[in-house]
Every structure is written in C-alpha cells, then in structure tokens.
Write a protein that holds these residues in place. Structure first.
Motif, short mmCIF file in Angstrom:
data_model
loop_
_atom_site.label_atom_id
_atom_site.label_comp_id
_atom_site.label_asym_id
_atom_site.label_seq_id
_atom_site.Cartn_x
_atom_site.Cartn_y
_atom_site.Cartn_z
N GLU A 1 0.86 -1.13 0.04
CA GLU A 1 -0.22 0.23 0.03
C GLU A 1 1.20 1.19 -0.03
OE1 GLU A 1 -3.34 0.40 -0.14
OE2 GLU A 1 -3.76 -1.82 -0.16
N ALA A 2 0.45 2.17 -0.53
CA ALA A 2 1.03 3.57 -0.31
C ALA A 2 1.24 4.16 0.95
CB ALA A 2 0.36 4.60 -1.54
N PRO A 3 2.31 4.88 1.16
CA PRO A 3 2.34 5.57 2.62
C PRO A 3 0.94 6.24 2.98
CG PRO A 3 4.20 5.86 1.19
CD PRO A 3 3.20 5.22 0.25
N GLY A 4 0.59 6.20 4.18
CA GLY A 4 -0.85 6.95 4.58
C GLY A 4 -1.76 6.16 4.45
N VAL A 5 -1.51 4.80 4.17
CA VAL A 5 -2.78 3.82 3.78
C VAL A 5 -2.70 2.83 4.81
CG1 VAL A 5 -4.31 2.46 2.51
CG2 VAL A 5 -3.26 4.43 1.51
N VAL A 6 -3.81 2.46 5.73
CA VAL A 6 -3.79 1.25 6.35
C VAL A 6 -4.94 0.42 6.05
CG1 VAL A 6 -3.89 0.36 8.82
CG2 VAL A 6 -2.47 2.44 8.36
N GLU A 7 -4.92 -0.64 6.15
CA GLU A 7 -6.16 -1.63 5.84
C GLU A 7 -6.06 -2.79 7.00
OE1 GLU A 7 -8.47 -3.23 1.94
OE2 GLU A 7 -6.38 -4.03 2.38
N ALA B 1 -9.86 -11.25 16.11
CA ALA B 1 -8.16 -11.07 15.55
C ALA B 1 -8.49 -10.55 14.23
CB ALA B 1 -7.47 -12.52 15.60
N TYR B 2 -7.65 -9.59 14.02
CA TYR B 2 -7.86 -8.77 12.58
C TYR B 2 -6.35 -8.50 12.22
CZ TYR B 2 -12.68 -7.73 13.43
OH TYR B 2 -13.81 -7.65 13.61
N ALA B 3 -6.02 -8.85 11.02
CA ALA B 3 -4.73 -8.30 10.36
C ALA B 3 -4.93 -6.91 9.99
CB ALA B 3 -4.47 -9.29 9.08
N ILE B 4 -3.67 -6.08 10.25
CA ILE B 4 -3.64 -4.80 9.82
C ILE B 4 -2.51 -4.80 8.83
CG2 ILE B 4 -2.76 -2.59 10.74
CD1 ILE B 4 -3.50 -3.59 13.69
N ARG B 5 -2.62 -4.18 7.75
CA ARG B 5 -1.67 -4.18 6.53
C ARG B 5 -1.33 -2.58 6.46
NH1 ARG B 5 -4.82 -8.44 2.34
NH2 ARG B 5 -4.48 -10.35 3.79
N ILE B 6 0.15 -2.49 6.33
CA ILE B 6 0.60 -1.16 6.28
C ILE B 6 2.09 -1.26 5.38
CG2 ILE B 6 1.57 0.88 7.48
CD1 ILE B 6 0.38 -0.80 10.23
N ARG B 7 1.79 -0.88 4.24
CA ARG B 7 3.07 -0.76 3.24
C ARG B 7 3.72 -2.10 3.13
NH1 ARG B 7 7.30 1.42 4.62
NH2 ARG B 7 7.16 1.70 6.80
N GLY B 8 2.81 -3.36 3.05
CA GLY B 8 3.37 -4.40 2.89
C GLY B 8 3.95 -5.14 4.18
N HIS B 9 3.79 -4.59 5.30
CA HIS B 9 3.85 -5.11 6.69
C HIS B 9 2.44 -5.53 7.20
CE1 HIS B 9 7.93 -3.28 6.85
NE2 HIS B 9 7.38 -2.33 6.30
N GLY C 1 -17.32 -1.21 -0.43
CA GLY C 1 -15.93 -0.99 -0.58
C GLY C 1 -15.50 0.38 -1.26
N GLY C 2 -16.21 1.31 -1.30
CA GLY C 2 -16.04 2.59 -2.16
C GLY C 2 -15.48 3.62 -1.03
N VAL C 3 -14.56 3.20 0.05
CA VAL C 3 -14.25 4.19 1.06
C VAL C 3 -13.19 5.01 0.85
CG1 VAL C 3 -15.18 2.57 2.99
CG2 VAL C 3 -12.99 2.23 2.03
#
Length: 183
Positions: free
Chosen positions: A47-53, A61-69, A181-183
């Motif tokens: 993901e681009a910087p500034g985006v967290v999914e 339990a939830y997975a947090i995705r940040i810039r490939g981490h 998903g249009g967030v």
C-alpha cells in the motif's frame, strides 16, 4: 504448560498426516517467521504511505496491513478474544513508546552517547467512565549512556515525537460507512 498442535494435513482423510507440537513461544516465533517470509514473496504491491487496511482473521483477531507489513490485533480472553496478539489500545500505547524510543535513539546518536541500554517503558490506565479511552499514560525513558546534564534536552526532544504531537493536536477525522468498498 499449554502446547499448540500444528496439523498440516489438507483434509481429514489424509493418510500421511504431518503435525508438530509447539510451545506457545515456539508457535508465535514460527508464525512471525511465516509472516516475514510471506511478506517477502507476496506479489501484491505494498500500500502507499498513509494507507492502512484492516481485515478480519478469526473471531476478534484482525490483520493490519501497512506498506507491505502485517500486524495482528486481538482481544484478551477476558474480553472474548483468543489473546493471540496485542489489543488495538496496546498498539496505540506501543506507538507512543516506540516513537519516543526512535526520537531518543536519534538524540543519543547526534550527541555521541550511544544507544546501549536505551529503554522506554510505557504504563497506561483505562478510564473508568465513558467513552472508553486511555485515561493516563506514563513513559519512562532510560538512557544510561547520556550525561546527566543532557537529560533535560532528551526529555524536550522525546516529548515532541510525532505520535505525541498527534495526540496534543488531534488530526481531523472523517468516518464513512459503505457496502461496496468505495471508501
């Protein structure tokens, strides 16, 4: 001592089952290594910087995705989770503490003091009333290599880390809820 059983069979009728019995520490270490290796070969662009999914994993339990981490959050057993990872509130406190550690480390480097023994400890207390929130947060920065006369300067620098600044001047927040998903 509890153990985690890792069963690698693909279906319940696999004749050649392969499984391992692991301590909880071994299971967590293996999970971390698998996540590390999966991230290294993941064909998806980070993901681009500034985006967290954030995506559901199982239960609370939830997975947090940040810039490939990828990080995971969960809830303690007492709150209905499986306690497989820190809570979001613990990650919030960890963000403050790790930001302070980063600023402290850079300060120590600039002043030739070295990071040996650097440690940041965060203690927090939840509010007893509503809304649910962290009511108090206390940080202790230990920098044994730093001369006493530089401690006040270190405190001044650490007290203005980016996460602490973001709490002092909260960002504007917008919340949208969608079905497509249009967030």
């Amino acid at each position: 001592m509890g153990r985690v059983v890792l069963d690698t069979s693909f279906s319940s009728h696999d004749a050649e089952e392969l499984w391992a019995s692991l301590t909880t520490e071994e299971a967590r270490r293996l999970a971390g290594l698998l996540l590390y290796q999966a991230a290294a070969v993941d064909p998806g662009a980070p993901e681009a910087p500034g985006v967290v999914e954030v995506l559901p994993v199982a239960g609370d339990a939830y997975a947090i995705r940040i810039r490939g981490h990828e990080l995971t959050v969960d809830q303690p057993l007492t709150d209905g989770g499986k306690d497989t990872a820190p809570t979001p509130v613990e990650l919030f406190v960890a963000a403050v503490a790790s930001c302070a550690a980063h600023y402290a480390g850079r300060f120590l480097d600039r002043h030739g003091a070295g990071r040996a023994g650097l440690r940041v400890r965060a203690q927090f207390r939840m509010a007893a009333d509503r809304p649910a929130r962290v009511a108090s947060l206390s940080l202790t920065v230990v920098a044994p290599q730093l001369p006493t006369e530089r401690l006040a300067a270190l405190r001044a620098v650490v007290s203005h880390c980016t996460v602490t600044n973001s709490m002092a001047s909260p960002p504007e927040m917008e919340l949208r809820v969608s079905r497509d998903g249009g967030v």
